[in-house]
Structure formats: structure tokens, C-alpha cells
Design an enzyme around this catalytic site. Sequence first.
Site, PDB file in Angstrom:
ATOM      1  CG  PHE A  25      -6.187   3.103  -1.116  1.00  0.00           C
ATOM      2  CD1 PHE A  25      -7.310   2.742  -0.393  1.00  0.00           C
ATOM      3  CD2 PHE A  25      -5.494   4.234  -0.732  1.00  0.00           C
ATOM      4  CE1 PHE A  25      -7.737   3.500   0.680  1.00  0.00           C
ATOM      5  CE2 PHE A  25      -5.915   5.001   0.339  1.00  0.00           C
ATOM      6  CZ  PHE A  25      -7.032   4.623   1.058  1.00  0.00           C
ATOM      7  CD  GLU A  26      -6.175   0.102  -7.230  1.00  0.00           C
ATOM      8  OE1 GLU A  26      -7.269  -0.392  -7.504  1.00  0.00           O
ATOM      9  OE2 GLU A  26      -5.742   1.133  -7.770  1.00  0.00           O
ATOM     10  CB  SER A  27       1.190  -2.243  -5.194  1.00  0.00           C
ATOM     11  OG  SER A  27       1.191  -1.932  -3.818  1.00  0.00           O
ATOM     12  CG  HIS A  40      -5.120   5.401  -7.902  1.00  0.00           C
ATOM     13  ND1 HIS A  40      -5.684   4.200  -7.535  1.00  0.00           N
ATOM     14  CD2 HIS A  40      -4.078   5.604  -7.054  1.00  0.00           C
ATOM     15  CE1 HIS A  40      -5.024   3.712  -6.491  1.00  0.00           C
ATOM     16  NE2 HIS A  40      -4.047   4.535  -6.188  1.00  0.00           N
ATOM     17  N   PRO A  41      -3.495   3.985 -10.401  1.00  0.00           N
ATOM     18  CG  PRO A  41      -3.674   1.781  -9.666  1.00  0.00           C
ATOM     19  CD  PRO A  41      -4.486   2.913 -10.203  1.00  0.00           C
TER      20      PRO A  41
END
Length: 284
Positions: free
Chosen positions: A43-45, A71-72
Site C-alpha cells: 500500500f505504501e513504502s 501507518h508508514p
Amino acid sequence: MQYHHVDVFSSRPYSGNSLAVFAQADGLTGAQMAQITKELRHFESIFLVPQGPMWTARVFDLLDELDFAGHPVIGAACVLHALHGLADEQTWTIQLKARTVGVTTRRGSRGRYTGVLDQGPAAFLGRPDSASIASWFSLRPSDLDPDLPPEIVSTGLRYLVLPVRGTALESARITIDLGIPLDGIGAQFAYLLDARQMEGRHWNNDGVVEDVATGSGAGCAAAYLRRHGRIGDGEAATLHQGRFTGRPSQMTIAAFGEGEDIRSVHVGGDVVFVGTGRLRELPQ
């Protein structure tokens, strides 16, 4: 280059919001980070570089680089705790483009971690006319909560918080690109909120990808709920998201202050480690 795969806002793997954490990303360009993110398709990095007592961070989703994300940062802080933590509880300082934040992490049993992000103060940026907003999400005006107004709130990113009721969360759909209409009211993203059920929903502005658990949006929701008296000063509450993606998530939220003077917003949750990997080659 090594990375860590974690799931955020869940106590069990293969639930919550997936994330790739690069804890030592020295030397990577933004273009390389974006290409790696698209390759891994989390979803993300998030990409970290140590800077003395803090870490600088750059966050990418599948479309863009983000100035701020919830959240990251929580997932990254728990990875830092696993790699460098000397005590069961520690606080990490992470510098993003929008602001510098602190994340307090705690090591639990069986390699489980929890993290609480202090997003800092909230800004309330106006209440747009709700007459046409419902249609942006394929809803009727009667689906909006009559007791709570739409409002633009920021703790780093500007969200239109749109309170809904009944079955509106379940039936909501985005059929137009929201980029232009949101920009027209001074917002970047939208967060649908059922304040009675304490559940939220968020998509990319094109409506193609639904987010599992949106830490930045949850922070804005916490500030909004506190301003309108739905949660107490500093009271911890649980906000749910991800039910419609098959990855149910729980975020602990709290806001400190009164009215528009929200001095601090906290968002937290569990983080579980799913695996580690190593890139054999980097993008050119």
C-alpha cells in the site's frame, strides 16, 4: 538493499495495512524510491536515512510521494525498535516533508510491537457546502449525518472529513476523480466517517484503490471528533477501517484540547512483522 514487510493496525499478520520499510535507504533518489514502491506493490513504502538522533523519511504510495503519512511512520518506528531498541519502550523522532513527529513504540510478546504517533496540532480549515458533496461518493444528502458538518482538517495532510450515517459507508463509491473538486474546497483527500459506529473509509482520489487503514485520516478524524464533543479530552477511542477490503484494522485515536485548539493528536496500533527481503538490484 534489505527491507522489512510489516502489517500495521492489526495484531495478526495478513491483516491491517501492509508496508515495506527500508531502514537504511542512503543514496536512493526519489525516482528510485517511487519505482521500488511500484515494484513491491505494498500500500505504501517508507525509506529511512539516519540523521544524528533522528531519521528522515520519504513515503510513497503507488501514485505519488506523500508529505505525511500515519501507518508508514508507525510501522517504520517499530522496525527501528526491532533493529536498534534497547528498552521495551522507546520514542523515535522521524522527519517527514510536512512535519517532524515522535513515535513511541513498545515491544510485546512473540515479537509483537505497538506504536503511537503524535501527529502534533490540528488545523481546522473550513466547512464546505454539503449540497453536492454526497454525490461525489454516490450518496444522497440524506446519507450525511445531520448532526455533524463536513469539515476540512489537517494534521499534516488536508482531509475533508465527511460524517455519514446508516448504511452509507457500505454503499459509498467514487465514480469521478476527486482531485479537482477536493482542490476546489482546499482539501487533498477525503475521509468518510461514521461517528456513531466509529468506522471510517478512504480511497485514492480516483476511487480505484481503497485504503485499509489511514493513519493520517484517522488523526484528522480524532481532532474532528474532539472538536465536536464526540470524544473526551485525551480520551482513547478505537476507530475501525478496512472491513470492506477484507483486512479489518483497528486504530487507537485521541485528541488533546478544546474546540479548535487541538494541541496534539495521537494515532496508534499494533504492528506485526511478516517477513524480510533483499533487493538484488536497484533501479537505474
